[in-house]
Design a protein around this motif. Structure first.
Motif, PDB file in Angstrom:
ATOM      1  N   ASN A 144      -9.043   3.041  -5.848  1.00 50.12           N
ATOM      2  CA  ASN A 144      -7.605   2.896  -5.337  1.00 50.12           C
ATOM      3  C   ASN A 144      -6.490   2.211  -5.783  1.00 50.12           C
ATOM      4  OD1 ASN A 144      -5.621   4.188  -3.313  1.00 50.12           O
ATOM      5  ND2 ASN A 144      -6.469   3.032  -1.553  1.00 50.12           N
ATOM      6  N   ALA A 145      -5.357   2.188  -5.380  1.00 43.50           N
ATOM      7  CA  ALA A 145      -4.284   1.392  -6.091  1.00 43.50           C
ATOM      8  C   ALA A 145      -3.262   0.949  -5.099  1.00 43.50           C
ATOM      9  CB  ALA A 145      -3.648   2.075  -7.208  1.00 43.50           C
ATOM     10  N   ALA A 146      -2.413   0.053  -5.087  1.00 45.32           N
ATOM     11  CA  ALA A 146      -1.385  -0.205  -4.276  1.00 45.32           C
ATOM     12  C   ALA A 146      -0.367  -0.795  -5.067  1.00 45.32           C
ATOM     13  CB  ALA A 146      -1.812  -1.044  -3.141  1.00 45.32           C
ATOM     14  N   ALA A 147       1.004  -0.786  -4.687  1.00 48.83           N
ATOM     15  CA  ALA A 147       2.049  -1.313  -5.506  1.00 48.83           C
ATOM     16  C   ALA A 147       2.794  -2.513  -4.610  1.00 48.83           C
ATOM     17  CB  ALA A 147       3.143  -0.328  -5.737  1.00 48.83           C
ATOM     18  N   LEU A 148       3.083  -3.470  -5.179  1.00 51.40           N
ATOM     19  CA  LEU A 148       3.615  -4.512  -4.914  1.00 51.40           C
ATOM     20  C   LEU A 148       5.194  -4.537  -5.122  1.00 51.40           C
ATOM     21  CD1 LEU A 148       3.545  -7.208  -2.950  1.00 51.40           C
ATOM     22  CD2 LEU A 148       3.229  -8.598  -5.170  1.00 51.40           C
ATOM     23  N   PHE A 149       6.281  -4.297  -4.213  1.00 44.91           N
ATOM     24  CA  PHE A 149       7.805  -4.182  -4.338  1.00 44.91           C
ATOM     25  C   PHE A 149       8.424  -5.483  -4.161  1.00 44.91           C
ATOM     26  CE2 PHE A 149       6.294   0.275  -3.264  1.00 44.91           C
ATOM     27  CZ  PHE A 149       6.469   0.762  -4.538  1.00 44.91           C
ATOM     28  N   GLN A 150       9.225  -5.986  -4.933  1.00 40.66           N
ATOM     29  CA  GLN A 150       9.931  -7.367  -4.569  1.00 40.66           C
ATOM     30  C   GLN A 150      11.430  -6.748  -4.135  1.00 40.66           C
ATOM     31  OE1 GLN A 150       9.636 -10.410  -7.080  1.00 40.66           O
ATOM     32  NE2 GLN A 150      11.265 -11.591  -6.499  1.00 40.66           N
ATOM     33  N   THR A 151      11.773  -6.999  -2.935  1.00 39.80           N
ATOM     34  CA  THR A 151      12.856  -6.774  -1.989  1.00 39.80           C
ATOM     35  C   THR A 151      13.647  -8.142  -1.698  1.00 39.80           C
ATOM     36  OG1 THR A 151      12.153  -6.850   0.077  1.00 39.80           O
ATOM     37  CG2 THR A 151      11.516  -4.728  -1.167  1.00 39.80           C
ATOM     38  N   PRO A 152      14.877  -8.014  -1.732  1.00 45.20           N
ATOM     39  CA  PRO A 152      15.889  -8.931  -1.162  1.00 45.20           C
ATOM     40  C   PRO A 152      15.325  -9.861  -0.062  1.00 45.20           C
ATOM     41  CG  PRO A 152      17.188  -7.236  -1.647  1.00 45.20           C
ATOM     42  CD  PRO A 152      15.762  -6.610  -1.746  1.00 45.20           C
ATOM     43  N   THR A 153      14.524  -9.191   1.044  1.00 43.06           N
ATOM     44  CA  THR A 153      13.695  -9.698   1.961  1.00 43.06           C
ATOM     45  C   THR A 153      12.515 -10.153   1.832  1.00 43.06           C
ATOM     46  OG1 THR A 153      13.385  -7.672   2.989  1.00 43.06           O
ATOM     47  CG2 THR A 153      15.668  -8.535   3.551  1.00 43.06           C
ATOM     48  N   GLY A 154      11.982  -9.840   0.657  1.00 40.77           N
ATOM     49  CA  GLY A 154      10.512 -10.213   0.448  1.00 40.77           C
ATOM     50  C   GLY A 154       9.849  -9.318  -0.253  1.00 40.77           C
ATOM     51  N   PHE A 155       8.254  -9.353  -0.103  1.00 43.95           N
ATOM     52  CA  PHE A 155       7.551  -8.445  -0.521  1.00 43.95           C
ATOM     53  C   PHE A 155       7.156  -7.270   0.247  1.00 43.95           C
ATOM     54  CE2 PHE A 155       6.385 -12.320  -3.022  1.00 43.95           C
ATOM     55  CZ  PHE A 155       6.894 -11.956  -4.533  1.00 43.95           C
ATOM     56  N   HIS A 156       7.213  -5.940  -0.232  1.00 47.06           N
ATOM     57  CA  HIS A 156       6.551  -4.741   0.346  1.00 47.06           C
ATOM     58  C   HIS A 156       5.465  -4.241  -0.306  1.00 47.06           C
ATOM     59  CE1 HIS A 156       6.785  -1.133   2.733  1.00 47.06           C
ATOM     60  NE2 HIS A 156       6.925  -0.571   1.589  1.00 47.06           N
TER      61      HIS A 156
END
Length: 317
Positions: A144-156
């Protein structure tokens, strides 16, 4: 300051990893690993861990599971366990229970992993974009895999069931292998190749292609023989395995636009780490037509920490 104690658990298809957490930090001296096959239920495994740890009081628990997280009852994909927040809460004396996908927990751990635990596999000349999306990919009992997105309010974190997409092939030999992996299954998924059982079946196919009866070798046996170079069929199986891995993570890097880098994990991936440095892996990873330049700028590292997901669990308490 008051101490907030909880339990972190990372439950894969073969092993369960557990640790106590205090104020969002994993207590490393409490980390333990159990074989799932030794317990009839996850509650039994967690109960045994708590007994051995002296029955600590836990206000909460974050449980990462190798399964889609959908609703209050979770069924694992590659193991017969089922999970209920109520049942696990009772074992923990009424603790609040949160379920995560196991790769969701791994993705949340990426900003906490020490750099020395990340071994370079492929380092392009372009500088890493620290604020770009990162991808964690693992092959072990499953894939499996998952993505870590960096947003202005933190990580998603964005998760999926990437192992159940269809395995991509490009040559006539690979098409014959695809048909072998698809036998009596309707199709060959990514996980049918990129897992421990997948490595075993790829090796079996290479035996049959040479007119030989498949040998009863475990994935660990195949990796050992491939790494030593003592068995040409095991070497061929390992090279085909990393070719599929490179192709699939190259595809995933385009899907998620993971310009911040890719982190590889999983027991089978680590067992074949030597072959990640060979041309088959990198060539398959970068071979993306008009987007080859884009993908060629994405760094790839291998995570050598088998307990990283516990830190991801701790961050969600």
């Amino acid at each position: 300051m008051s101490i907030q104690r909880g339990l972190a658990a990372d439950i894969g298809g073969t092993n369960t990893r557990l640790a106590l957490v205090e104020n969002g930090r994993v207590l490393e001296n409490t980390i333990a690993r159990f074989r799932n096959a030794d317990f009839e239920t996850p509650e039994a495994a967690i109960g045994t861990y708590l007994s051995e740890a002296g029955r600590p009081a836990c206000a909460s628990a974050v449980i990462a599971i190798a399964a889609p997280i959908d609703g209050p009852a979770i069924r694992m994909t590659n193991h017969p366990w089922t999970f209920s927040a109520d049942c696990i809460g009772k074992v923990l004396g009424g603790a609040n229970i949160t379920f995560l996908n196991d790769f969701e927990a791994l993705a949340y751990s990426l900003d906490k992993v020490p750099t020395e635990r990340l071994q370079p596999v492929y380092e392009p000349s372009l500088k890493l974009r620290s604020n770009a999306t990162r991808l964690v990919v693992g092959a072990g009992t499953g894939f499996n895999a998952a993505a870590l997105f960096q947003t202005p309010t933190g990580f998603h974190v964005g998760t999926g069931e990437c192992g159940h997409s269809t395995l991509p092939v490009e040559t006539e030999d690979e098409l014959r292998l695809w048909n072998y992996l698809a036998l009596n299954r309707g199709r060959a998924s990514v996980e049918r190749a990129l897992s421990g059982s997948g490595l075993k079946e790829i090796h079996e196919w290479y035996c049959l292609e040479q007119g030989l009866s498949p040998r009863d070798l475990s994935p660990a046996d195949i990796a050992e023989r491939a790494n030593s170079g003592s068995d040409p069929l095991c070497v061929s199986a390992a090279r085909q395995w990393v070719t599929f891995l490179g192709r699939v993570i190259g595809d995933l890097s385009l899907v998620f636009l993971s310009l911040g880098g890719i982190v590889l994990t999983g027991g089978v991936t680590r067992s074949l780490a030597r072959f990640l440095a060979e041309p088959e892996f990198i060539n398959a990873f970068c071979a993306k037509g008009r987007q080859q330049k884009l993908v060629s700028g994405i760094p790839v590292h291998l995570l050598d920490d088998d307990f990283a997901a516990l830190a991801g669990c701790a961050s969600r308490m």
